[in-house]
Motif scaffolding. Structure first.
Motif, PDB file in Angstrom:
ATOM      1  N   ALA A  27      66.754 -57.647  12.715  1.00 14.72           N
ATOM      2  CA  ALA A  27      66.436 -56.216  12.720  1.00 14.72           C
ATOM      3  C   ALA A  27      66.444 -55.638  11.304  1.00 14.72           C
ATOM      4  O   ALA A  27      66.194 -54.438  11.130  1.00 14.72           O
ATOM      5  CB  ALA A  27      67.427 -55.457  13.602  1.00 14.72           C
ATOM      6  N   ARG A  28      66.772 -56.458  10.305  1.00 20.12           N
ATOM      7  CA  ARG A  28      66.833 -56.047   8.904  1.00 20.12           C
ATOM      8  C   ARG A  28      67.872 -54.944   8.681  1.00 20.12           C
ATOM      9  O   ARG A  28      67.725 -54.097   7.817  1.00 20.12           O
ATOM     10  CB  ARG A  28      65.457 -55.630   8.385  1.00 20.12           C
ATOM     11  N   LEU A  29      68.942 -54.985   9.483  1.00 17.70           N
ATOM     12  CA  LEU A  29      70.051 -54.049   9.317  1.00 17.70           C
ATOM     13  C   LEU A  29      71.030 -54.553   8.267  1.00 17.70           C
ATOM     14  O   LEU A  29      71.722 -53.762   7.634  1.00 17.70           O
ATOM     15  CB  LEU A  29      70.779 -53.844  10.648  1.00 17.70           C
ATOM     16  N   ALA A  30      71.127 -55.871   8.123  1.00 17.31           N
ATOM     17  CA  ALA A  30      72.021 -56.497   7.155  1.00 17.31           C
ATOM     18  C   ALA A  30      71.217 -57.516   6.362  1.00 17.31           C
ATOM     19  O   ALA A  30      70.263 -58.112   6.872  1.00 17.31           O
ATOM     20  CB  ALA A  30      73.189 -57.171   7.853  1.00 17.31           C
ATOM     21  N   ALA A  31      71.635 -57.729   5.119  1.00 14.11           N
ATOM     22  CA  ALA A  31      70.952 -58.688   4.259  1.00 14.11           C
ATOM     23  C   ALA A  31      71.567 -60.072   4.360  1.00 14.11           C
ATOM     24  O   ALA A  31      70.911 -61.071   4.086  1.00 14.11           O
ATOM     25  CB  ALA A  31      71.004 -58.207   2.814  1.00 14.11           C
ATOM     26  N   CYS A  32      72.833 -60.132   4.757  1.00 12.10           N
ATOM     27  CA  CYS A  32      73.564 -61.385   4.717  1.00 12.10           C
ATOM     28  C   CYS A  32      74.682 -61.348   5.748  1.00 12.10           C
ATOM     29  O   CYS A  32      75.220 -60.289   6.053  1.00 12.10           O
ATOM     30  CB  CYS A  32      74.146 -61.562   3.314  1.00 12.10           C
ATOM     31  N   ALA A  33      75.007 -62.528   6.278  1.00 13.29           N
ATOM     32  CA  ALA A  33      76.130 -62.655   7.212  1.00 13.29           C
ATOM     33  C   ALA A  33      76.960 -63.864   6.820  1.00 13.29           C
ATOM     34  O   ALA A  33      76.418 -64.895   6.410  1.00 13.29           O
ATOM     35  CB  ALA A  33      75.608 -62.806   8.637  1.00 13.29           C
ATOM     36  N   ASN A  34      78.272 -63.728   6.940  1.00 10.42           N
ATOM     37  CA  ASN A  34      79.202 -64.829   6.708  1.00 10.42           C
ATOM     38  C   ASN A  34      80.115 -64.926   7.915  1.00 10.42           C
ATOM     39  O   ASN A  34      80.493 -63.911   8.493  1.00 10.42           O
ATOM     40  CB  ASN A  34      80.053 -64.602   5.462  1.00 10.42           C
ATOM     41  N   LEU A  35      80.473 -66.150   8.262  1.00 12.19           N
ATOM     42  CA  LEU A  35      81.294 -66.386   9.438  1.00 12.19           C
ATOM     43  C   LEU A  35      82.519 -67.194   9.034  1.00 12.19           C
ATOM     44  O   LEU A  35      82.402 -68.211   8.358  1.00 12.19           O
ATOM     45  CB  LEU A  35      80.460 -67.154  10.468  1.00 12.19           C
ATOM     46  N   GLU A  36      83.691 -66.728   9.448  1.00  9.69           N
ATOM     47  CA  GLU A  36      84.953 -67.408   9.174  1.00  9.69           C
ATOM     48  C   GLU A  36      85.698 -67.645  10.482  1.00  9.69           C
ATOM     49  O   GLU A  36      85.596 -66.857  11.408  1.00  9.69           O
ATOM     50  CB  GLU A  36      85.853 -66.554   8.280  1.00  9.69           C
ATOM     51  N   GLY A  37      86.479 -68.699  10.490  1.00 13.34           N
ATOM     52  CA  GLY A  37      87.349 -68.892  11.633  1.00 13.34           C
ATOM     53  C   GLY A  37      87.279 -70.308  12.158  1.00 13.34           C
ATOM     54  O   GLY A  37      86.557 -71.137  11.631  1.00 13.34           O
ATOM     55  N   PRO A  38      88.077 -70.518  13.169  1.00 12.73           N
ATOM     56  CA  PRO A  38      88.818 -69.499  13.909  1.00 12.73           C
ATOM     57  C   PRO A  38      90.060 -69.015  13.157  1.00 12.73           C
ATOM     58  O   PRO A  38      90.610 -69.713  12.319  1.00 12.73           O
ATOM     59  CB  PRO A  38      89.215 -70.203  15.201  1.00 12.73           C
ATOM     60  N   VAL A  39      90.451 -67.799  13.495  1.00  8.89           N
ATOM     61  CA  VAL A  39      91.683 -67.197  13.008  1.00  8.89           C
ATOM     62  C   VAL A  39      92.507 -66.791  14.223  1.00  8.89           C
ATOM     63  O   VAL A  39      91.971 -66.617  15.312  1.00  8.89           O
ATOM     64  CB  VAL A  39      91.423 -65.957  12.109  1.00  8.89           C
ATOM     65  N   THR A  40      93.806 -66.652  14.033  1.00 10.70           N
ATOM     66  CA  THR A  40      94.666 -66.193  15.119  1.00 10.70           C
ATOM     67  C   THR A  40      94.801 -64.684  15.026  1.00 10.70           C
ATOM     68  O   THR A  40      95.095 -64.144  13.963  1.00 10.70           O
ATOM     69  CB  THR A  40      96.063 -66.828  15.024  1.00 10.70           C
ATOM     70  N   SER A  41      94.542 -64.006  16.121  1.00 12.91           N
ATOM     71  CA  SER A  41      94.672 -62.549  16.180  1.00 12.91           C
ATOM     72  C   SER A  41      95.784 -62.174  17.142  1.00 12.91           C
ATOM     73  O   SER A  41      95.925 -62.782  18.206  1.00 12.91           O
ATOM     74  CB  SER A  41      93.362 -61.914  16.655  1.00 12.91           C
ATOM     75  N   SER A  42      96.569 -61.179  16.758  1.00 17.88           N
ATOM     76  CA  SER A  42      97.603 -60.608  17.630  1.00 17.88           C
ATOM     77  C   SER A  42      97.298 -59.136  17.784  1.00 17.88           C
ATOM     78  O   SER A  42      97.002 -58.461  16.795  1.00 17.88           O
ATOM     79  CB  SER A  42      98.988 -60.784  17.014  1.00 17.88           C
ATOM     80  N   TYR A  43      97.381 -58.631  19.010  1.00 16.93           N
ATOM     81  CA  TYR A  43      97.017 -57.241  19.276  1.00 16.93           C
ATOM     82  C   TYR A  43      97.617 -56.805  20.616  1.00 16.93           C
ATOM     83  O   TYR A  43      97.998 -57.627  21.438  1.00 16.93           O
ATOM     84  CB  TYR A  43      95.488 -57.079  19.292  1.00 16.93           C
ATOM     85  N   ARG A  44      97.688 -55.491  20.787  1.00 11.74           N
ATOM     86  CA  ARG A  44      98.161 -54.945  22.053  1.00 11.74           C
ATOM     87  C   ARG A  44      96.946 -54.569  22.891  1.00 11.74           C
ATOM     88  O   ARG A  44      96.053 -53.865  22.425  1.00 11.74           O
ATOM     89  CB  ARG A  44      99.025 -53.713  21.803  1.00 11.74           C
ATOM     90  N   TRP A  45      96.907 -55.075  24.125  1.00  4.61           N
ATOM     91  CA  TRP A  45      95.805 -54.751  25.023  1.00  4.61           C
ATOM     92  C   TRP A  45      96.379 -54.429  26.386  1.00  4.61           C
ATOM     93  O   TRP A  45      97.068 -55.260  26.982  1.00  4.61           O
ATOM     94  CB  TRP A  45      94.816 -55.916  25.122  1.00  4.61           C
ATOM     95  N   LYS A  46      96.130 -53.199  26.837  1.00  9.46           N
ATOM     96  CA  LYS A  46      96.621 -52.720  28.134  1.00  9.46           C
ATOM     97  C   LYS A  46      98.132 -52.899  28.253  1.00  9.46           C
ATOM     98  O   LYS A  46      98.648 -53.339  29.277  1.00  9.46           O
ATOM     99  CB  LYS A  46      95.872 -53.391  29.277  1.00  9.46           C
ATOM    100  N   GLY A  47      98.842 -52.577  27.161  1.00  7.62           N
ATOM    101  CA  GLY A  47     100.290 -52.574  27.154  1.00  7.62           C
ATOM    102  C   GLY A  47     100.952 -53.915  26.931  1.00  7.62           C
ATOM    103  O   GLY A  47     102.179 -54.013  26.921  1.00  7.62           O
ATOM    104  N   VAL A  48     100.162 -54.958  26.732  1.00  6.18           N
ATOM    105  CA  VAL A  48     100.709 -56.297  26.560  1.00  6.18           C
ATOM    106  C   VAL A  48     100.282 -56.839  25.197  1.00  6.18           C
ATOM    107  O   VAL A  48      99.127 -56.685  24.797  1.00  6.18           O
ATOM    108  CB  VAL A  48     100.200 -57.245  27.676  1.00  6.18           C
ATOM    109  N   ILE A  49     101.210 -57.478  24.498  1.00  4.50           N
ATOM    110  CA  ILE A  49     100.845 -58.110  23.228  1.00  4.50           C
ATOM    111  C   ILE A  49     100.164 -59.439  23.540  1.00  4.50           C
ATOM    112  O   ILE A  49     100.711 -60.279  24.261  1.00  4.50           O
ATOM    113  CB  ILE A  49     102.080 -58.304  22.328  1.00  4.50           C
ATOM    114  N   GLU A  50      98.961 -59.572  23.019  1.00  2.59           N
ATOM    115  CA  GLU A  50      98.126 -60.748  23.252  1.00  2.59           C
ATOM    116  C   GLU A  50      97.939 -61.509  21.947  1.00  2.59           C
ATOM    117  O   GLU A  50      98.042 -60.935  20.863  1.00  2.59           O
ATOM    118  CB  GLU A  50      96.735 -60.327  23.762  1.00  2.59           C
TER     119      GLU A  50
END
Length: 106
Positions: A27-50
């Motif tokens: 769509a020519r919205l971005a000129a470049c993309a970079n991809l990293e990972g996997p990484v470990t993510s920690s977050y709260r979702w619906k009251g639970v730490i995931e």
């Protein structure tokens, strides 16, 4: 000079990240993309730490394309609340900025 941003998007899989990157580039919205990972993510979702493995997608885009990039991610990303944030690029070489603008539409 047109301002550029660095957009960071967390994705549940490499395939999702690649699909978003391809859509943004096509769509020519971005000129470049970079991809990293996997990484470990920690977050709260619906009251639970995931914890989960995610992939980080980085897009370099004109600031004027932020709303369109955000809308694209909201449309194709499988998460209810995708993490999409953008940071202004305060220092960009003239040649890179020219290349980025040449390869995007605003």
């Amino acid at each position: 000079m047109v301002k550029l941003i660095l957009v960071r998007i967390t994705c549940p899989s490499r395939r999702v990240a690649e699909d978003i990157a391809d859509a943004a580039l096509e769509a020519r919205l971005a000129a470049c993309a970079n991809l990293e990972g996997p990484v470990t993510s920690s977050y709260r979702w619906k009251g639970v730490i995931e914890q989960s493995f995610e992939f980080i997608l980085w897009l370099k885009a004109p600031e004027a394309n932020w709303e369109k990039v955000n809308a694209l991610v909201d449309r194709v990303h499988p998460y209810d609340v995708p993490a999409i944030v953008a940071m202004p690029l305060t220092h960009v070489s003239d040649s890179y900025a020219a290349w980025a603008l040449e390869n995007t539409d605003t």
